[in-house]
Design a protein around this motif. Structure first.
Motif: not given
Length: 519
Positions: A7-20, A232-235, A243-250
């Protein structure tokens, strides 16, 4: 194999990252990339939060996805009103998204300090909101925010929160380590307890943050304990430490733990997807990232390189091709003949034992002087070509001169004069540039362009300077690294000298000569 869903949440949780920050078009590209990777659920954000999100959901409704289900994100109803009267919930159920993820509180501290409601009212907010989504024909996921902190503080009440969501019809309850401070053993124990209580009625998910550098480990511990959906989020994009990195979890789930997550072909696109999302998000690709980083399967020490040459499993935990990455043998002062031969084979060169030994010694001598061939593989190939007697000189230098003039009006002008011999003919060329390297580059290209026009397409894409011995001040040895591209491939070259112009010249010449060599 048993299925675990992402369940990827890059477009929501990921956008909370600095500069995103992403445009609607860029967010659509993220969705398409995740869909191609095989991610089962993509959380697109709050459809009611701002006009950009509203446009995104409108355009997502017209997008055909092969593998992914879009989820809309929101919160449980506000206190003191019915779920059907809550405007934000109304927007959620009115959206096209077939799935809604609602976040609710499960920690008494937040009830007291943040939303200021009683424990019973919080349970009602959870149950009535989930029920409203289900009655509206939506699939419902409940994110139990701060669940692990709440469980640590009052386990029975934290369980009541998730039970309220299950009783109201949630198909998944996801346990959130929102502060990111829990450790794997605790996460595993708590997840196991929840699975024991509710696992026969609902799917359990896990959502972790990386504040203690344990987000990936915590997610895997939860899956071992029975969770079957990982958020999680990719990267690892996200607020604070991410967040948890799906690129490692997958790959860990599929290749280490034996779960069915995506197809083998989709998994082989992981590295490309991770780098593509970094590019979309304007983030520097982390070369040291596990599985997908450039250095994830790079070998430098001589013994390691020799071991990999004999059997890759001696120093690699999996075949890099399974995640779409490549093995790289790095040249350095630690290199042995196995590394040298591997590099030579990649360049199509044949080195005997004597030539390989000479190359090792030359490499060590030059690295002692400040060369750093890990970042300049093109220069290293030229070194190998010299030892293999397959080096083709582009030109013969007679001399060059660079002058820089600063005038009273503030203007700065740089001029380079170069004298070279190309294919037996002498050329003298003069060029102006915005600096010494640019002027030299223009003058040299002018001298060789008639005989070798294909070199005109080469562009310098990066120029980096490092002082190697700061104690010598302006007289210090300087290392110059250049990145070049012909539009299809990129390569790096290096120059080292006490004179920054000479170091730049060396790197510049290597860049052009590398492109000139016969392939």
């Amino acid at each position: 194999m048993e299925q675990v869903n992402l369940y990827d949440t890059t477009l929501r949780d990921g956008m909370g990252g600095h500069g995103m920050s992403l445009s609607v078009d860029e967010k659509l590209k993220v969705v398409l990339a995740l869909d191609a990777l095989g991610v089962q659920f993509i959380e697109a954000g709050f459809p009611s939060s701002n006009p950009k999100e509203a446009e995104l959901f409108a355009r997502l409704s017209e997008l055909e996805l092969a593998n992914s289900t879009i989820a809309a994100f929101g919160m449980t109803r506000r206190r003191g009103m019915r779920a059907s009267e809550d405007e934000a919930l109304g927007v959620l159920v009115a959206s096209f998204a077939p799935m809604i993820c609602l976040v609710g509180k499960s920690w008494g501290l937040h009830l007291e300090k943040v939303i200021k409601v009683s424990a019973d009212e919080n349970l009602a907010m959870i149950a009535e909101s989930i029920a409203f989504c289900r009655e509206s024909g939506k699939r419902a996921v409940f994110d139990a925010e701060h669940f692990f902190d709440g469980y640590r503080d009052d386990a029975p009440y934290a369980l009541e929160c998730v039970r309220a969501a299950v009783d109201a019809g949630a198909e998944n309850v996801t346990l959130c380590d929102t502060n990111g401070g829990s450790l794997p053993r605790f996460v595993g124990e708590v997840t196991e307890a929840v699975v024991g209580e509710l696992g026969d009625r609902v799917e359990i998910g896990i959502h972790t943050h990386n504040d203690a550098e344990c987000a990936v480990a915590n997610s895997l511990a939860a899956v071992e304990a029975g969770a079957r959906l990982v958020q999680g989020t990719v990267n690892g994009y996200g607020e604070r430490c991410g967040n948890a990195n799906l690129a490692s979890i997958l790959p860990a789930l599929q290749l280490k733990m034996g779960f069915d997550v995506v197809s083998a072909e989709q998994l082989a696109g992981l590295t490309t997807t991770a780098h593509y999302l970094d590019e979309l998000c304007n983030m520097a690709v982390d070369p040291d990232q596990p599985y997908v980083g450039r250095n994830a399967f790079a070998h430098k020490a001589g013994m390691h390189a020799a071991g990999v040459a004999a059997d890759a499993s001696t120093f690699e935990h999996l075949d890099p091709a399974r995640v779409g990455n490549d093995r790289e043998i790095l040249a350095s002062e630690l290199s042995g003949k196995a590394t040298i031969r591997s590099q030579a084979e990649q360049a199509g060169l044949a080195l005997d034992d004597e030539a390989a030994a000479r190359a090792v010694e030359r490499l060590k001598e030059r690295e002692h002087r400040g060369y750093h061939y890990e970042a300049a593989p093109a220069s290293f190939e030229l070194l190998l070509r010299h030892e293999a007697d397959s080096y083709a000189p582009l030109f013969k230098l007679e001399s060059f001169r660079v002058t820089t003039e600063k005038r009273a009006d503030g203007r700065v002008e740089t001029e380079a004069t170069i004298k070279v011999e190309v294919d037996g003919e002498r050329f003298v060329r003069v060029a102006e540039g915005n600096g010494p390297v640019n002027a030299l580059d223009k003058a040299l290209r002018a001298a060789i362009a008639d005989r070798h026009p294909h070199l005109a397409d080469i562009e310098l894409t990066n120029y980096k300077v490092r002082i190697l011995d700061e104690t010598h001040g302006t007289g210090a040895v300087t290392r110059v690294l250049l990145d070049s591209s012909d539009g299809e491939r990129e390569w790096g070259t290096i120059g080292v000298s006490e004179n920054i112009i000479e170091a730049s010249w060396e790197a510049l010449v290597d860049s052009l000569e590398y492109a000139f060599q016969p392939r």
